[in-house]
Scaffold this active site. Structure first.
Site, mmCIF file in Angstrom:
data_model
loop_
_atom_site.group_PDB
_atom_site.id
_atom_site.type_symbol
_atom_site.label_atom_id
_atom_site.label_comp_id
_atom_site.label_asym_id
_atom_site.label_seq_id
_atom_site.Cartn_x
_atom_site.Cartn_y
_atom_site.Cartn_z
ATOM 1 N N LYS A 71 0.816 -1.219 0.000
ATOM 2 C CA LYS A 71 0.000 0.000 0.000
ATOM 3 C C LYS A 71 0.848 1.266 0.000
ATOM 4 O O LYS A 71 0.412 2.323 -0.448
ATOM 5 C CB LYS A 71 -0.948 -0.012 1.193
ATOM 6 N N GLU A 102 -10.332 6.040 3.085
ATOM 7 C CA GLU A 102 -11.170 5.005 3.683
ATOM 8 C C GLU A 102 -10.259 3.805 3.894
ATOM 9 O O GLU A 102 -9.282 3.625 3.190
ATOM 10 C CB GLU A 102 -12.341 4.656 2.771
ATOM 11 N N SER A 131 2.040 -9.663 -0.651
ATOM 12 C CA SER A 131 1.625 -8.259 -0.551
ATOM 13 C C SER A 131 1.926 -7.628 0.799
ATOM 14 O O SER A 131 2.119 -6.422 0.887
ATOM 15 C CB SER A 131 0.132 -8.143 -0.867
HETATM 16 C C1 LIG Z 1 -4.955 -4.201 1.613
HETATM 17 C C2 LIG Z 1 -4.225 -5.433 1.400
HETATM 18 C C3 LIG Z 1 -4.570 -6.320 0.369
HETATM 19 C C4 LIG Z 1 -5.775 -6.140 -0.513
HETATM 20 O O1 LIG Z 1 -5.766 -5.006 -1.304
HETATM 21 P P1 LIG Z 1 -5.544 -5.060 -2.885
HETATM 22 O O2 LIG Z 1 -5.951 -3.704 -3.333
HETATM 23 O O3 LIG Z 1 -6.404 -6.149 -3.432
HETATM 24 O O4 LIG Z 1 -4.113 -5.326 -3.106
HETATM 25 C C5 LIG Z 1 -3.771 -7.423 0.170
HETATM 26 N N1 LIG Z 1 -2.709 -7.676 0.971
HETATM 27 C C6 LIG Z 1 -2.363 -6.858 1.978
HETATM 28 C C7 LIG Z 1 -1.175 -7.209 2.827
HETATM 29 C C8 LIG Z 1 -3.099 -5.720 2.242
HETATM 30 O O5 LIG Z 1 -2.745 -4.934 3.253
#
Ligand SMILES: *Cc1c(COP(=O)(O)O)cnc(C)c1O
Length: 409
Positions: free
Chosen positions: A86, A108, A376
């Site tokens: 993010k 948000e 992620s």
């Molecule tokens: C917020 C988040 C997601 C989901 O958001 P996407 O917009 O689909 O990438 C996935 N993994 C982590 C670690 C997150 O914090």
């Protein structure tokens, strides 16, 4: 993609008329900024010096050997500052807000990760920050709320609807309708009205661009498949888009939850409960009933608990450029444990969905095949949820003791 921000039948901009001008301003500001080498250099410098990019591509020899099939590699977005991809998006939008002369950002948040990322970047760039968050999510992710406050952000609990992400989205939109003169609305994923899907995907594309240049050295060539979990779709867009049109197969993984029934999952593709619709400013596949009423969602990970999905990904699925699969909570917890014990990496529950899909498919593939999983985020934020899901009794004793001591003090 056209100027109206359409991706096939998806995307577009369905917003109150009062926001039309600010949305147009944002679109042109974004396109200008991305064509300005100075802006791109400043963004890259923040990503490197503040967030720690480039993130590594890590081979998983132990996990791969245990599975006895394809070789698994992880793109380590968990090693970004604050522990998730993010950060890429908030650095881009924060710098864009400053360039547009805005003094305040609103955001948000579902899992709280985007709220923390927004609060961090606002503090660094000298912007005022207000975060809207569902009251239910605040309960599930209070530590992130605590950090937002420490960073100087104002957190507004949203109690309408199911008190989760989609309700927080509505409130943030309401704020923007009266504050757009001095306020940038910092959307956390590749959804919402144009230009957000394109813009967020653009800022996240650094992930896939890095993999493209790292793979020859680490894998010896480009990967056969890339897996990413799909909530709103920003980490998936980020790693997938630079690979569009190549021979690498792209695999999205959505939240299978606890079952296929209404309200038991957050799947928008592997279900017959989702259909084309327009809500929250854009058109996509939404989980909704025949009357267009949005359906409740459920997932072990708050970050994948969302009714809509990026119009960019919906269009790619329609064009067969993207295969969408799902992982159930149980498989996600198994994947979490397996990665921790074999490779010493504690993954976020969101990311563990992508790991689970790779674990399910790798044994059926040959040893020469190479899979990249977008990790992620890191799992530290999920401590309470994971301890609870694994029914770790000593963790509860610890909490009870802690509370007792705090009450005495
Ligand atoms: C917020 C988040 C997601 C989901 O958001 P996407 O917009 O689909 O990438 C996935 N993994 C982590 C670690 C997150 O914090």
């Amino acid at each position: 993609m056209s100027d109206e921000g359409r991706f096939g039948q998806y995307g577009g901009s369905f917003i109150p008329e009062i926001l039309f001008n600010s949305q147009q301003d944002l679109l042109s500001a974004y396109r200008e900024a991305m064509a300005d080498p100075e802006f791109k250099a400043e963004m890259l410098a923040q990503m490197q010096q503040y967030s720690g990019r480039p993130t590594p591509l890590t081979p998983c020899p132990n996990l791969s050997q245990q599975l006895g099939g394809a070789q698994i590699y992880l793109k380590r977005e968990d090693l970004n500052h604050s522990g998730a991809h993010k950060m890429n998006n908030v650095i881009g939008q924060g710098l864009l807000a400053k360039r547009m002369g805005k003094k305040r950002v609103i955001a948000e948040t579902g899992a709280g990760q985007h709220g923390v990322a927004s609060a961090l970047v606002s503090a660094r760039l000298g912007l005022e920050c207000t975060v809207y968050m569902g009251a239910h999510d605040i309960e599930r992710q209070y530590p992130n709320v605590f950090w937002m406050k420490q960073l100087g952000a104002t957190v507004v609990p949203v109690t309408t609807g199911a008190a989760t992400l989609k309700d927080a989205l509505d409130e943030a939109m309401r704020d923007w309708s009266s504050s757009f003169n001095d306020t940038h609305y910092l959307i956390g994923t590749s959804c919402g009205c144009a230009p957000y899907p394109e813009m967020v995907a653009g800022f996240q594309s650094i992930i896939g661009e890095e993999v493209l240049s790292q793979a020859p050295e680490v894998l010896g060539r480009q990967p056969d498949k890339i897996y990413a979990c799909v909530g709103g779709g920003s980490n998936a867009c980020g790693i997938f888009l630079p690979y569009k049109g190549t021979t690498t197969e792209l695999v999205g993984v959505e939240a299978g939850g606890i079952g296929d029934g209404v309200g038991e999952h957050a799947m928008r593709f592997n279900t017959d409960q989702a259909r084309f619709g327009i809500a929250q400013g854009y058109a996509t596949e939404f989980l909704q009933d025949e009357q267009g009423q949005l359906l409740p969602t459920q997932s072990i990970s708050a970050g994948l608990d969302y009714v809509g999905v990026s119009p960019i990904l919906a269009d790619m699925v329609k064009r067969n450029e993207l295969r969408m699969t799902a992982a159930r909570d149980e498989a996600v917890l198994d994947a979490f444990k397996r990665l921790a014990t074999t490779e010493g990496i504690i993954a976020a529950l969101e990311s563990s969905h992508a790991v689970a899909a790779a674990i399910a498919e790798a044994p059926k593939l040959s040893r020469d095949e190479k899979l990249v999983v977008n990790l992620s985020g890191r799992g530290d934020k999920d401590l309470f949820n994971i301890a609870s899901a694994l029914k770790d009794a000593p963790f509860n004793d610890f909490l009870a003791d802690y509370l007792a001591r705090e009450k005495q003090a």
